[in-house]
Design a protein around this motif. Structure first.
Motif, PDB file in Angstrom:
ATOM      1  N   LYS A 161      43.768  27.333  78.029  1.00 54.48           N
ATOM      2  CA  LYS A 161      43.137  27.460  79.340  1.00 54.48           C
ATOM      3  C   LYS A 161      42.090  26.383  79.610  1.00 54.48           C
ATOM      4  O   LYS A 161      41.953  25.905  80.751  1.00 54.48           O
ATOM      5  CB  LYS A 161      42.491  28.844  79.472  1.00 54.48           C
ATOM      6  N   GLU A 162      41.354  25.975  78.574  1.00 56.65           N
ATOM      7  CA  GLU A 162      40.265  25.017  78.790  1.00 56.65           C
ATOM      8  C   GLU A 162      40.638  23.585  78.414  1.00 56.65           C
ATOM      9  O   GLU A 162      40.155  22.645  79.051  1.00 56.65           O
ATOM     10  CB  GLU A 162      39.028  25.453  77.994  1.00 56.65           C
ATOM     11  N   LEU A 163      41.478  23.425  77.404  1.00 59.87           N
ATOM     12  CA  LEU A 163      41.814  22.079  76.943  1.00 59.87           C
ATOM     13  C   LEU A 163      43.161  21.597  77.457  1.00 59.87           C
ATOM     14  O   LEU A 163      43.478  20.410  77.326  1.00 59.87           O
ATOM     15  CB  LEU A 163      41.807  22.034  75.406  1.00 59.87           C
ATOM     16  N   GLY A 164      43.957  22.500  78.013  1.00 55.39           N
ATOM     17  CA  GLY A 164      45.246  22.104  78.561  1.00 55.39           C
ATOM     18  C   GLY A 164      46.329  21.906  77.521  1.00 55.39           C
ATOM     19  O   GLY A 164      47.327  21.227  77.779  1.00 55.39           O
ATOM     20  N   PHE A 165      46.180  22.503  76.337  1.00 57.32           N
ATOM     21  CA  PHE A 165      47.178  22.350  75.284  1.00 57.32           C
ATOM     22  C   PHE A 165      48.439  23.143  75.636  1.00 57.32           C
ATOM     23  O   PHE A 165      48.422  24.077  76.423  1.00 57.32           O
ATOM     24  CB  PHE A 165      46.619  22.811  73.945  1.00 57.32           C
ATOM     25  N   PHE A 166      49.536  22.772  74.967  1.00 64.84           N
ATOM     26  CA  PHE A 166      50.844  23.345  75.280  1.00 64.84           C
ATOM     27  C   PHE A 166      51.204  24.538  74.399  1.00 64.84           C
ATOM     28  O   PHE A 166      52.328  25.038  74.462  1.00 64.84           O
ATOM     29  CB  PHE A 166      51.932  22.284  75.138  1.00 64.84           C
ATOM     30  N   GLY A 167      50.294  25.004  73.585  1.00 64.40           N
ATOM     31  CA  GLY A 167      50.554  26.062  72.628  1.00 64.40           C
ATOM     32  C   GLY A 167      49.870  25.694  71.326  1.00 64.40           C
ATOM     33  O   GLY A 167      48.822  25.040  71.329  1.00 64.40           O
ATOM     34  N   ALA A 168      50.467  26.093  70.218  1.00 63.19           N
ATOM     35  CA  ALA A 168      49.857  25.808  68.917  1.00 63.19           C
ATOM     36  C   ALA A 168      50.933  25.469  67.905  1.00 63.19           C
ATOM     37  O   ALA A 168      52.076  25.939  68.000  1.00 63.19           O
ATOM     38  CB  ALA A 168      49.050  27.005  68.420  1.00 63.19           C
ATOM     39  N   LEU A 169      50.563  24.658  66.939  1.00 60.75           N
ATOM     40  CA  LEU A 169      51.377  24.433  65.747  1.00 60.75           C
ATOM     41  C   LEU A 169      50.608  25.007  64.574  1.00 60.75           C
ATOM     42  O   LEU A 169      49.474  24.603  64.321  1.00 60.75           O
ATOM     43  CB  LEU A 169      51.680  22.947  65.545  1.00 60.75           C
ATOM     44  N   ILE A 170      51.210  25.992  63.897  1.00 63.13           N
ATOM     45  CA  ILE A 170      50.527  26.683  62.804  1.00 63.13           C
ATOM     46  C   ILE A 170      51.279  26.464  61.497  1.00 63.13           C
ATOM     47  O   ILE A 170      52.493  26.235  61.474  1.00 63.13           O
ATOM     48  CB  ILE A 170      50.382  28.197  63.081  1.00 63.13           C
ATOM     49  N   ASP A 171      50.542  26.544  60.399  1.00 62.00           N
ATOM     50  CA  ASP A 171      51.157  26.490  59.082  1.00 62.00           C
ATOM     51  C   ASP A 171      52.038  27.714  58.866  1.00 62.00           C
ATOM     52  O   ASP A 171      51.752  28.797  59.371  1.00 62.00           O
ATOM     53  CB  ASP A 171      50.095  26.469  57.985  1.00 62.00           C
ATOM     54  N   SER A 172      53.060  27.559  58.047  1.00 64.17           N
ATOM     55  CA  SER A 172      53.955  28.667  57.762  1.00 64.17           C
ATOM     56  C   SER A 172      53.322  29.715  56.850  1.00 64.17           C
ATOM     57  O   SER A 172      53.826  30.841  56.776  1.00 64.17           O
ATOM     58  CB  SER A 172      55.244  28.159  57.121  1.00 64.17           C
ATOM     59  N   HIS A 173      52.241  29.365  56.185  1.00 69.57           N
ATOM     60  CA  HIS A 173      51.601  30.333  55.287  1.00 69.57           C
ATOM     61  C   HIS A 173      50.143  29.961  55.074  1.00 69.57           C
ATOM     62  O   HIS A 173      49.723  28.836  55.341  1.00 69.57           O
ATOM     63  CB  HIS A 173      52.328  30.401  53.942  1.00 69.57           C
ATOM     64  N   LEU A 174      49.373  30.910  54.560  1.00 66.42           N
ATOM     65  CA  LEU A 174      48.005  30.650  54.149  1.00 66.42           C
ATOM     66  C   LEU A 174      48.008  29.943  52.789  1.00 66.42           C
ATOM     67  O   LEU A 174      49.055  29.703  52.195  1.00 66.42           O
ATOM     68  CB  LEU A 174      47.224  31.957  54.072  1.00 66.42           C
ATOM     69  N   ASP A 175      46.832  29.653  52.272  1.00 64.05           N
ATOM     70  CA  ASP A 175      46.746  28.943  50.997  1.00 64.05           C
ATOM     71  C   ASP A 175      47.391  29.722  49.851  1.00 64.05           C
ATOM     72  O   ASP A 175      47.879  29.129  48.892  1.00 64.05           O
ATOM     73  CB  ASP A 175      45.277  28.662  50.645  1.00 64.05           C
ATOM     74  N   ASP A 176      47.393  31.066  49.947  1.00 62.85           N
ATOM     75  CA  ASP A 176      47.978  31.893  48.893  1.00 62.85           C
ATOM     76  C   ASP A 176      49.447  32.226  49.155  1.00 62.85           C
ATOM     77  O   ASP A 176      50.004  33.117  48.533  1.00 62.85           O
ATOM     78  CB  ASP A 176      47.170  33.175  48.699  1.00 62.85           C
ATOM     79  N   MET A 177      50.070  31.511  50.102  1.00 63.50           N
ATOM     80  CA  MET A 177      51.488  31.645  50.449  1.00 63.50           C
ATOM     81  C   MET A 177      51.782  32.872  51.312  1.00 63.50           C
ATOM     82  O   MET A 177      52.946  33.233  51.516  1.00 63.50           O
ATOM     83  CB  MET A 177      52.381  31.655  49.202  1.00 63.50           C
ATOM     84  N   THR A 178      50.749  33.525  51.856  1.00 63.61           N
ATOM     85  CA  THR A 178      50.958  34.680  52.727  1.00 63.61           C
ATOM     86  C   THR A 178      51.604  34.256  54.036  1.00 63.61           C
ATOM     87  O   THR A 178      51.130  33.351  54.726  1.00 63.61           O
ATOM     88  CB  THR A 178      49.619  35.374  53.038  1.00 63.61           C
ATOM     89  N   HIS A 179      52.700  34.940  54.399  1.00 65.74           N
ATOM     90  CA  HIS A 179      53.334  34.755  55.703  1.00 65.74           C
ATOM     91  C   HIS A 179      52.671  35.685  56.728  1.00 65.74           C
ATOM     92  O   HIS A 179      51.769  36.463  56.397  1.00 65.74           O
ATOM     93  CB  HIS A 179      54.831  35.043  55.612  1.00 65.74           C
ATOM     94  N   PHE A 180      53.167  35.659  57.960  1.00 68.12           N
ATOM     95  CA  PHE A 180      52.494  36.349  59.055  1.00 68.12           C
ATOM     96  C   PHE A 180      53.288  37.543  59.579  1.00 68.12           C
ATOM     97  O   PHE A 180      53.142  37.942  60.740  1.00 68.12           O
ATOM     98  CB  PHE A 180      52.198  35.359  60.187  1.00 68.12           C
ATOM     99  N   ASP A 181      54.114  38.137  58.726  1.00 66.55           N
ATOM    100  CA  ASP A 181      54.881  39.306  59.130  1.00 66.55           C
ATOM    101  C   ASP A 181      54.021  40.567  59.193  1.00 66.55           C
ATOM    102  O   ASP A 181      54.372  41.526  59.880  1.00 66.55           O
ATOM    103  CB  ASP A 181      56.078  39.528  58.192  1.00 66.55           C
ATOM    104  N   ASN A 182      52.883  40.591  58.506  1.00 62.68           N
ATOM    105  CA  ASN A 182      51.965  41.722  58.603  1.00 62.68           C
ATOM    106  C   ASN A 182      51.352  41.772  60.003  1.00 62.68           C
ATOM    107  O   ASN A 182      50.957  40.744  60.563  1.00 62.68           O
ATOM    108  CB  ASN A 182      50.862  41.588  57.555  1.00 62.68           C
ATOM    109  N   GLU A 183      51.238  42.962  60.558  1.00 67.05           N
ATOM    110  CA  GLU A 183      50.790  43.100  61.937  1.00 67.05           C
ATOM    111  C   GLU A 183      49.352  42.628  62.153  1.00 67.05           C
ATOM    112  O   GLU A 183      48.945  42.405  63.304  1.00 67.05           O
ATOM    113  CB  GLU A 183      50.950  44.538  62.415  1.00 67.05           C
TER     114      GLU A 183
END
Length: 332
Positions: free
Chosen positions: A116-138
């Protein structure tokens, strides 16, 4: 037929001071890829010159992966720094936000601010945290909820594996440089993102947020080859559990880029299982060169089964539609 006169690329990496490049993986990578360090640090004349050499009309920049997960303030500052760079070349450069996924509520708020403020097109995120955690947890899903609300995509990109994971899974009777390659760009990265998408599907993310838009790179992160088997087997184990099939999610929620894979045969294989308007061109700057991408587009024009309409869609039309890009593209 001639190669397209326009192109848009969207897996193109950059580094800004607040996140930096201080990660052992990138230290090694910069030795393997001469000029890459200078490339990620250049957000102006050199980057534009490389785009011109490869006939790239417009590039969406993203931050390097694997850095700063526990520092939300650094992400905000780095996104601001990227926005300042874009302002100097607004008709050639756009941006994806970096998000502190270890802090999902703050990540969702930063996505909203960046769009909304910077005009970006979305985000690019890493596939996991440093400990290899994915984002399937709610607990991570506020980010995806926000993306659906804003109607912007989330690009899920590979990230460097932990040392423990790399050593256990990929070490062998060969130099450590080989195990590093196997754990990242040769195999492990793509396996990881493909698995992550299957886990998000299995957790019900795409039924909760049916209008969510997810982008993955590298010709589909191994999923196109396995799409029928993976979808059928997961469906078998789900039993009577209701919800979209994986093929339905693939057609509705997933977009794919070519990033760093310049192969006519692989693209044509991808298009056997993916809607043509969901496949987009990308280079993987600066770890792949714009000029090599241009050669790839020319090979597609000369040696592929794509029509001119299909090739234009791949090179720029599909991305322009997805991002609602309202800028006059530079013609080559």
């Amino acid at each position: 037929m001639p190669a397209p006169s326009f192109s848009i690329t969207l897996e193109e990496h950059a580094s800004f001071p607040s996140l930096g490049i201080e990660h052992p993986f990138f230290k090694d990578s910069f030795h393997v890829f001469p000029g890459a360090k200078e490339g990620v640090l250049d957000h102006s004349a050199g980057r534009i010159a490389s785009m011109d050499e490869g006939r790239v009309s417009y590039q969406i920049m993203s931050h390097l992966s694997g850095i700063g997960h526990d520092n939300p303030e650094a992400y905000q500052r780095a996104n601001d720094e990227m926005a300042d760079a874009i302002k100097k070349n607004p008709t050639r450069l756009g941006g994806f936000a970096a998000l502190p996924m270890a802090h999902p509520e703050k990540a969702a708020a930063e996505l909203e601010r960046a769009v909304k403020e910077l005009g970006f097109f979305g985000a690019l995120i890493d596939s996991h945290l440093d400990d290899m955690t994915h984002f399937d947890n709610e607990r991570f899903w506020p980010v995806f909820e926000m993306a659906e609300r804003l109607d912007v995509p989330i690009y899920i990109h590979p990230a460097p594996p932990s040392d423990t994971f790399k050593d256990q899974r990929y070490n062998g009777p060969y130099p450590d440089t080989i195990s590093l390659g196997l754990s990242t760009a040769a195999w492990g990265w793509h396996e990881d993102v493909g698995l992550h998408i299957l886990k998000l599907f299995s957790a019900g993310l795409f039924d909760r947020y049916p209008k969510l838009k997810i982008i993955i790179g590298h010709m589909g992160e191994m999923l196109p080859m396995m799409i029928e088997r993976a979808g059928r087997v997961i469906g078998f184990y789900r039993g009577s559990q209701r919800g979209s099939s994986f093929n339905e999610v693939w057609d509705r929620n997933i977009w794919v880029t070519s990033s760093g894979i310049f192969s006519v045969k692989v693209l044509e294989m991808l298009l056997k299982v993916t809607k043509k308007d969901r496949v987009m061109y990308s280079i993987d700057t600066p770890f792949s060169q714009s000029i090599h991408g241009r050669t790839f587009l020319q090979e597609l024009a000369e040696n592929s089964s794509l029509s001119k309409e299909d090739l234009d869609g791949f090179a720029f039309g599909n991305a322009k539609k997805l991002f609602k890009l309202d800028v006059e593209l530079k013609k080559f």
